[in-house]
Enzyme design. Structure first.
Site, mmCIF file in Angstrom:
data_model
loop_
_atom_site.group_PDB
_atom_site.id
_atom_site.type_symbol
_atom_site.label_atom_id
_atom_site.label_comp_id
_atom_site.label_asym_id
_atom_site.label_seq_id
_atom_site.Cartn_x
_atom_site.Cartn_y
_atom_site.Cartn_z
ATOM 1 C CE1 TYR A 88 -21.843 -14.493 57.217
ATOM 2 C CE2 TYR A 88 -21.696 -12.167 55.867
ATOM 3 C CZ TYR A 88 -22.264 -13.714 56.021
ATOM 4 O OH TYR A 88 -23.268 -13.965 55.268
ATOM 5 C CB SER A 122 -22.106 -12.376 51.757
ATOM 6 O OG SER A 122 -22.188 -11.282 52.504
HETATM 7 P P1 NAD Z 1 -29.864 -19.134 58.927
HETATM 8 O O1 NAD Z 1 -29.018 -18.996 60.045
HETATM 9 O O2 NAD Z 1 -31.169 -19.547 58.729
HETATM 10 O O3 NAD Z 1 -29.423 -20.457 58.192
HETATM 11 C C1 NAD Z 1 -27.947 -21.050 58.283
HETATM 12 C C2 NAD Z 1 -27.838 -22.597 58.125
HETATM 13 O O4 NAD Z 1 -26.590 -23.201 58.524
HETATM 14 C C3 NAD Z 1 -28.931 -23.349 59.219
HETATM 15 O O5 NAD Z 1 -29.574 -24.307 58.462
HETATM 16 C C4 NAD Z 1 -27.861 -23.803 60.204
HETATM 17 O O6 NAD Z 1 -28.629 -24.801 60.640
HETATM 18 C C5 NAD Z 1 -26.736 -24.124 59.339
HETATM 19 N N1 NAD Z 1 -25.604 -24.243 60.247
HETATM 20 C C6 NAD Z 1 -25.097 -23.438 61.149
HETATM 21 N N2 NAD Z 1 -23.856 -23.973 61.520
HETATM 22 C C7 NAD Z 1 -23.879 -25.236 61.154
HETATM 23 C C8 NAD Z 1 -22.929 -26.144 61.556
HETATM 24 N N3 NAD Z 1 -21.893 -26.029 62.494
HETATM 25 N N4 NAD Z 1 -23.137 -27.383 60.935
HETATM 26 C C9 NAD Z 1 -24.118 -27.577 59.996
HETATM 27 N N5 NAD Z 1 -24.926 -26.702 59.860
HETATM 28 C C10 NAD Z 1 -24.907 -25.340 60.181
HETATM 29 O O7 NAD Z 1 -29.239 -18.205 57.999
HETATM 30 P P2 NAD Z 1 -29.381 -17.922 56.258
HETATM 31 O O8 NAD Z 1 -29.554 -16.593 56.127
HETATM 32 O O9 NAD Z 1 -30.341 -18.858 55.600
HETATM 33 O O10 NAD Z 1 -27.967 -18.253 55.748
HETATM 34 C C11 NAD Z 1 -27.499 -19.084 54.796
HETATM 35 C C12 NAD Z 1 -26.313 -18.775 54.135
HETATM 36 O O11 NAD Z 1 -26.379 -17.626 53.596
HETATM 37 C C13 NAD Z 1 -25.036 -18.633 55.125
HETATM 38 O O12 NAD Z 1 -23.971 -19.054 54.438
HETATM 39 C C14 NAD Z 1 -25.245 -16.901 55.056
HETATM 40 O O13 NAD Z 1 -23.843 -16.448 55.501
HETATM 41 C C15 NAD Z 1 -25.364 -16.683 53.790
HETATM 42 N N6 NAD Z 1 -26.122 -15.245 53.648
HETATM 43 C C16 NAD Z 1 -27.301 -14.913 54.108
HETATM 44 C C17 NAD Z 1 -27.615 -13.268 53.991
HETATM 45 C C18 NAD Z 1 -28.825 -12.861 54.690
HETATM 46 O O14 NAD Z 1 -28.969 -11.966 54.406
HETATM 47 N N7 NAD Z 1 -29.674 -13.726 55.258
HETATM 48 C C19 NAD Z 1 -26.833 -12.728 53.034
HETATM 49 C C20 NAD Z 1 -25.951 -13.225 52.468
HETATM 50 C C21 NAD Z 1 -25.373 -14.617 52.617
#
Ligand code: NAD
Length: 251
Positions: free
Chosen positions: A156, A143
């Site tokens: 986080y 991130s």
């Molecule tokens: P999102 O909330 O759409 O996806 C998160 C995913 O993790 C979902 O598929 C959810 O079902 C799964 N998940 C959550 N808890 C779980 C559990 N207990 N067991 C199994 N699966 C679980 O969000 P996203 O933005 O697609 O996030 C994906 C990754 O990217 C994460 O690690 C997030 O921290 C990271 N990220 C996102 C951003 C952003 O701006 N969206 C930026 C940096 C990093």
């Protein structure tokens, strides 16, 4: 450019129901991988999109808060597809609260899934890679808060700073087995994870004003970097975190 070809490879992607995980599943399928997608509930939308793309996909339901789910993930992957070549540790959650009020629950929930399970799943997959003798690729999802402090998201930030460090630590220990461990640090991506930020018009504008590319990122923006780090093209890259952020960190 067949260095990027992944035909015949088998990937595990955690958190595949939508957002960035779904984007990376579709990218890996497009490059020729069979994919095992792990999510808490059945990822109907992802399954439909993989079917449309003509890909091979095994859906596994597991709550990755708990490491007890890990042996079954490896077992089912190997019994279905015969091996594993790639792991994408994407599942992650965020809790927003000022540090002064932050609870142990919000600390533990985030650390357990974002860092603890990501490490022990990597360990289990690396053991499988070593047993197979064919090396492998681990891609962690970091991130901007692997580099910066953030506001109101202490667990986080701790988890994502930790994952960048762990990426280097695991890369060092496993490179001699032909295992590459790297990370992708997405910038501000329009998914569920950032819904609260997108909905807050002041924060939304402040974020957009700081992104040189002038827009939120999308799941498709991770396709190229994900395939690159999963493929032979990145064989001499070890322990590095690539920002995919429209220039956010360059400011
Ligand atoms: P999102 O909330 O759409 O996806 C998160 C995913 O993790 C979902 O598929 C959810 O079902 C799964 N998940 C959550 N808890 C779980 C559990 N207990 N067991 C199994 N699966 C679980 O969000 P996203 O933005 O697609 O996030 C994906 C990754 O990217 C994460 O690690 C997030 O921290 C990271 N990220 C996102 C951003 C952003 O701006 N969206 C930026 C940096 C990093």
């Amino acid at each position: 450019m067949n260095q990027f070809e992944l035909t015949g490879k088998v990937a595990i992607v955690t958190g595949c129901s939508g957002g960035l995980g779904q984007g990376m599943v579709l990218a890996l399928v497009g490059a020729g991988c069979s994919v095992v997608g792990v999510s808490t509930s059945r990822p109907h939308d992802t399954i439909e999109k993989v079917q449309q793309a003509g890909g091979k996909f095994l859906s596994l339901q597991a709550d990755l808060t708990y490491t007890k789910e890990i042996p079954d993930i490896i077992e089912q992957t190997v019994s279905t597809f015969g091996k594993v070549d790639i792991l994408v540790n994407n599942a992650g959650i965020i809790r927003r609260n000022p540090a002064i009020d932050f609870t142990e629950q919000d600390w533990d929930d985030v650390m357990d899934i974002n860092l603890r399970t990501a490490f022990f799943l990597s360990q289990a997959v690396a053991r499988q890679f070593i047993a197979q003798g064919s090396g492998g690729k681990i891609i962690n999802i970091a991130s901007m808060l692997s580099f910066q402090g953030g506001i109101n998201v202490p667990s986080y930030t701790a988890s994502k700073s930790g994952i960048a460090g762990l990426t280097r630590a695991m890369a060092n220990e496993w490179a001699s087995h032909g295992i590459n461990v790297n990370a992708i640090a997405p910038g501000y991506m329009a998914t569920n994870n950032t819904k609260a930020l997108q909905a807050d018009s002041d924060r939304n504008q402040a974020i957009l004003d700081r992104i040189p590319a002038g827009r939120w990122g999308t799941p498709e923006d991770l396709a190229g970097p994900c395939v690159f780090l999963a493929s032979k093209a990145s064989d001499y890259i070890n322990g590095y975190t690539i920002a995919v952020d429209g220039g956010w960190l360059a400011r």
